[in-house]
Scaffold this motif. Structure first.
Motif, mmCIF file in Angstrom:
data_model
loop_
_atom_site.group_PDB
_atom_site.id
_atom_site.type_symbol
_atom_site.label_atom_id
_atom_site.label_comp_id
_atom_site.label_asym_id
_atom_site.label_seq_id
_atom_site.Cartn_x
_atom_site.Cartn_y
_atom_site.Cartn_z
ATOM 1 N N ALA A 218 42.508 63.945 0.184
ATOM 2 C CA ALA A 218 41.244 64.694 0.164
ATOM 3 C C ALA A 218 40.748 64.938 1.586
ATOM 4 O O ALA A 218 40.268 66.022 1.917
ATOM 5 C CB ALA A 218 40.194 63.931 -0.646
ATOM 6 N N ALA A 219 40.889 63.917 2.433
ATOM 7 C CA ALA A 219 40.494 64.067 3.839
ATOM 8 C C ALA A 219 41.337 65.133 4.529
ATOM 9 O O ALA A 219 40.822 65.954 5.304
ATOM 10 C CB ALA A 219 40.619 62.734 4.563
ATOM 11 N N ALA A 220 42.634 65.140 4.229
ATOM 12 C CA ALA A 220 43.528 66.115 4.859
ATOM 13 C C ALA A 220 43.224 67.534 4.388
ATOM 14 O O ALA A 220 43.269 68.486 5.169
ATOM 15 C CB ALA A 220 44.978 65.759 4.549
ATOM 16 N N ILE A 221 42.907 67.690 3.099
ATOM 17 C CA ILE A 221 42.661 69.016 2.544
ATOM 18 C C ILE A 221 41.309 69.571 2.961
ATOM 19 O O ILE A 221 41.194 70.727 3.366
ATOM 20 C CB ILE A 221 42.777 68.970 1.001
ATOM 21 C CG1 ILE A 221 44.228 68.736 0.589
ATOM 22 C CG2 ILE A 221 42.261 70.264 0.376
ATOM 23 C CD1 ILE A 221 44.418 68.527 -0.903
ATOM 24 N N PHE A 222 40.255 68.737 2.881
ATOM 25 C CA PHE A 222 38.901 69.241 3.112
ATOM 26 C C PHE A 222 38.373 68.988 4.527
ATOM 27 O O PHE A 222 37.391 69.606 4.936
ATOM 28 C CB PHE A 222 37.931 68.631 2.099
ATOM 29 C CG PHE A 222 38.131 69.153 0.698
ATOM 30 C CD1 PHE A 222 37.593 70.356 0.308
ATOM 31 C CD2 PHE A 222 38.884 68.438 -0.219
ATOM 32 C CE1 PHE A 222 37.781 70.845 -0.981
ATOM 33 C CE2 PHE A 222 39.084 68.914 -1.512
ATOM 34 C CZ PHE A 222 38.530 70.121 -1.892
ATOM 35 N N GLY A 223 38.998 68.065 5.271
ATOM 36 C CA GLY A 223 38.581 67.837 6.653
ATOM 37 C C GLY A 223 37.492 66.800 6.835
ATOM 38 O O GLY A 223 37.111 66.505 7.967
ATOM 39 N N PHE A 224 36.983 66.220 5.754
ATOM 40 C CA PHE A 224 35.961 65.168 5.854
ATOM 41 C C PHE A 224 36.643 63.803 5.848
ATOM 42 O O PHE A 224 37.481 63.533 4.982
ATOM 43 C CB PHE A 224 34.993 65.222 4.666
ATOM 44 C CG PHE A 224 34.063 66.395 4.650
ATOM 45 C CD1 PHE A 224 32.878 66.373 5.359
ATOM 46 C CD2 PHE A 224 34.371 67.523 3.896
ATOM 47 C CE1 PHE A 224 32.003 67.445 5.319
ATOM 48 C CE2 PHE A 224 33.509 68.606 3.849
ATOM 49 C CZ PHE A 224 32.331 68.572 4.575
ATOM 50 N N LYS A 225 36.267 62.940 6.786
ATOM 51 C CA LYS A 225 36.738 61.566 6.733
ATOM 52 C C LYS A 225 35.993 60.831 5.619
ATOM 53 O O LYS A 225 34.912 61.245 5.188
ATOM 54 C CB LYS A 225 36.499 60.860 8.072
ATOM 55 C CG LYS A 225 37.294 61.447 9.229
ATOM 56 C CD LYS A 225 37.000 60.702 10.519
ATOM 57 C CE LYS A 225 37.799 61.289 11.683
ATOM 58 N NZ LYS A 225 37.504 60.603 12.961
ATOM 59 N N GLN A 226 36.579 59.727 5.186
ATOM 60 C CA GLN A 226 35.996 58.992 4.069
ATOM 61 C C GLN A 226 34.550 58.577 4.354
ATOM 62 O O GLN A 226 33.675 58.737 3.500
ATOM 63 C CB GLN A 226 36.845 57.758 3.759
ATOM 64 C CG GLN A 226 36.400 57.005 2.500
ATOM 65 C CD GLN A 226 37.262 55.790 2.235
ATOM 66 O OE1 GLN A 226 37.505 54.990 3.134
ATOM 67 N NE2 GLN A 226 37.741 55.648 1.013
ATOM 68 N N ASP A 227 34.294 58.061 5.571
ATOM 69 C CA ASP A 227 32.941 57.592 5.858
ATOM 70 C C ASP A 227 31.943 58.724 6.051
ATOM 71 O O ASP A 227 30.733 58.497 6.091
ATOM 72 C CB ASP A 227 32.925 56.656 7.076
ATOM 73 C CG ASP A 227 33.490 57.329 8.331
ATOM 74 O OD1 ASP A 227 33.848 58.518 8.270
ATOM 75 O OD2 ASP A 227 33.582 56.663 9.378
ATOM 76 N N GLU A 228 32.436 59.961 6.169
ATOM 77 C CA GLU A 228 31.553 61.120 6.288
ATOM 78 C C GLU A 228 31.108 61.640 4.929
ATOM 79 O O GLU A 228 30.035 62.231 4.814
ATOM 80 C CB GLU A 228 32.254 62.269 7.019
ATOM 81 C CG GLU A 228 32.573 62.027 8.469
ATOM 82 C CD GLU A 228 33.288 63.221 9.078
ATOM 83 O OE1 GLU A 228 32.807 63.723 10.111
ATOM 84 O OE2 GLU A 228 34.315 63.662 8.523
ATOM 85 N N ILE B 249 36.348 45.149 1.778
ATOM 86 C CA ILE B 249 37.347 46.003 1.115
ATOM 87 C C ILE B 249 37.899 46.935 2.183
ATOM 88 O O ILE B 249 37.137 47.675 2.819
ATOM 89 C CB ILE B 249 36.731 46.805 -0.040
ATOM 90 C CG1 ILE B 249 36.115 45.861 -1.069
ATOM 91 C CG2 ILE B 249 37.776 47.707 -0.685
ATOM 92 C CD1 ILE B 249 35.371 46.576 -2.177
ATOM 93 N N PHE B 250 39.199 46.894 2.408
ATOM 94 C CA PHE B 250 39.805 47.668 3.486
ATOM 95 C C PHE B 250 40.445 48.949 2.972
ATOM 96 O O PHE B 250 41.030 48.977 1.886
ATOM 97 C CB PHE B 250 40.868 46.808 4.201
ATOM 98 C CG PHE B 250 40.341 45.556 4.823
ATOM 99 C CD1 PHE B 250 39.751 45.596 6.085
ATOM 100 C CD2 PHE B 250 40.410 44.347 4.148
ATOM 101 C CE1 PHE B 250 39.256 44.432 6.666
ATOM 102 C CE2 PHE B 250 39.912 43.173 4.730
ATOM 103 C CZ PHE B 250 39.331 43.217 5.976
ATOM 104 N N ASN B 251 40.351 50.000 3.803
ATOM 105 C CA ASN B 251 41.078 51.232 3.478
ATOM 106 C C ASN B 251 42.480 51.158 4.097
ATOM 107 O O ASN B 251 42.861 50.134 4.674
ATOM 108 C CB ASN B 251 40.306 52.467 3.947
ATOM 109 C CG ASN B 251 40.133 52.517 5.463
ATOM 110 O OD1 ASN B 251 40.820 51.822 6.213
ATOM 111 N ND2 ASN B 251 39.226 53.359 5.923
ATOM 112 N N SER B 252 43.215 52.231 4.001
ATOM 113 C CA SER B 252 44.604 52.228 4.469
ATOM 114 C C SER B 252 44.715 52.060 5.982
ATOM 115 O O SER B 252 45.768 51.708 6.495
ATOM 116 C CB SER B 252 45.299 53.525 4.046
ATOM 117 O OG SER B 252 44.621 54.649 4.572
ATOM 118 N N LYS B 253 43.611 52.312 6.708
ATOM 119 C CA LYS B 253 43.610 52.161 8.158
ATOM 120 C C LYS B 253 43.111 50.791 8.602
ATOM 121 O O LYS B 253 42.990 50.546 9.804
ATOM 122 C CB LYS B 253 42.738 53.244 8.790
ATOM 123 C CG LYS B 253 43.260 54.663 8.561
ATOM 124 C CD LYS B 253 42.337 55.675 9.227
ATOM 125 C CE LYS B 253 42.826 57.107 8.994
ATOM 126 N NZ LYS B 253 41.909 58.092 9.630
ATOM 127 N N GLY B 254 42.813 49.925 7.644
ATOM 128 C CA GLY B 254 42.313 48.602 7.985
ATOM 129 C C GLY B 254 40.824 48.595 8.265
ATOM 130 O O GLY B 254 40.271 47.602 8.753
#
Length: 327
Positions: A23-33, A320-325
């Motif tokens: 979703a981040a790659a497609i829409f350009g928003f990072k998860q925390d944004e 809770i960690f995401n894929s980037k730690g």
């Protein structure tokens, strides 16, 4: 699952609570944004009112229009660029509220399919996906070897007409001069079919793609969501999932009793009746400790209910960690 499709989960208020890497790659928003923001953020402005009305209808009546279906819509990137998407929407009811999972595919490249099919028409027998040509009245003119399973499912062969429902779909495509995308369950396989009118030649080209694995992943994800929700809601103590960047509560279980709380709500406003995080007021905040140490933390706090009654509670905060730690 590793997937190129965006997987986005939102609550019944329309706020995003899960956002995967695709979703981040497609829409350009990072998860925390984007987590905690309305899902209408990724829609063009002119579609947002209809979305809100549809959401309210589903929540109030339980009658969906597109849940369980795959539809083509328009998405909007962080940059403001608009692009075509394919959306598959599912929902589940936790008993306390309704959640929605959106599986989204960028289909920008699909606009080039017709030209690709013209090229394939020169050597369709070499294609490992189903490729068929069907006349304007629904008779199969050509089908490559990969189309055998579909023809068997439809109980027809080259030189014979397709079943009536499919002939009607092809007629609509020829009349509207617009391509159409649909799914077909074929025994144990699921195919995505792009139906492309070739007006000047007087026939329709059908290009198929085996989507079985993707559909199985969708079903598995839905089952996992239901299981996680049931476990989450079965816990008898209040449980929150908190965004550590702004302290907003992204999810809560029934024991937290936040059904009628205004969104977005923060942990410090709902439990302490404060307008600032605990740490900024000189108090020990277990979330700050988790952020700094990336380890679980325990603290004793005084919490207040909605009537202003206080009680002493023991808080257990777990990262809770995401894929980037990142937490």
């Amino acid at each position: 699952h590793n997937t190129s499709d965006a997987i986005i989960t939102s609550n019944e208020k329309g706020n995003i609570i899960f956002w995967n890497k695709a979703a981040a790659a497609i829409f350009g928003f990072k998860q925390d944004e984007i987590v905690g923001k309305p899902i209408s953020t990724i829609m063009p402005e002119k579609f947002r009112t209809d979305h809100l009305e549809g959401l309210e209808r589903v929540v109030s009546t339980g009658k969906p229009n597109i849940i369980g279906k795959t539809v083509v819509m328009v998405g909007q990137k962080k940059s403001g660029d608009k692009f075509p998407i394919e959306l598959t929407l599912s929902s589940w009811d936790s008993g306390e509220q309704i959640f929605f999972t959106n599986i989204i595919r960028d289909i920008t490249d699909r606009t080039h399919i017709e030209e690709e099919l013209r090229s394939l028409a020169r050597f369709p027998s070499e294609n490992r996906n189903p490729v068929m040509r069907v006349s304007h009245d629904g008779v199969v003119l050509y089908a490559n070897q990969a189309s055998h399973a579909l023809l068997t499912h439809w109980d027809c062969q080259v030189g014979q007409p397709l079943p009536e429902p499919w002939r009607q779909q092809l007629t609509n495509v020829m009349v509207t001069k617009e391509s159409h995308t649909t799914y077909v369950d074929c025994d144990e396989r699921v195919y995505l079919l792009d139906i492309i009118p070739v007006q000047e030649a007087g026939y329709t080209t059908i290009y198929g793609k085996d989507e079985t694995e993707r559909k199985q992943a969708e079903l598995l994800l839905e089952e996992q969501n239901k299981f996680i929700t049931s476990v989450f809601n079965a816990i008898r103590d209040p449980l929150y999932v908190v965004n550590v960047s702004d302290y907003t509560i992204q999810m809560s279980n029934p024991a937290a009793n936040l059904d009628n709380a205004p969104a977005p709500v923060t942990c410090y406003s709902i439990n302490h009746h404060q307008n600032k995080p605990c740490a900024q007021l000189g108090n020990h905040c277990p979330l700050e400790e988790v952020k700094n140490t990336k380890r679980p933390a325990v603290a004793e706090h005084m919490h207040y209910d909605r009537e202003g009654n206080h009680s002493f509670v023991e808080l257990h905060a777990h990262p809770i960690f995401n894929s980037k730690g990142e937490i």
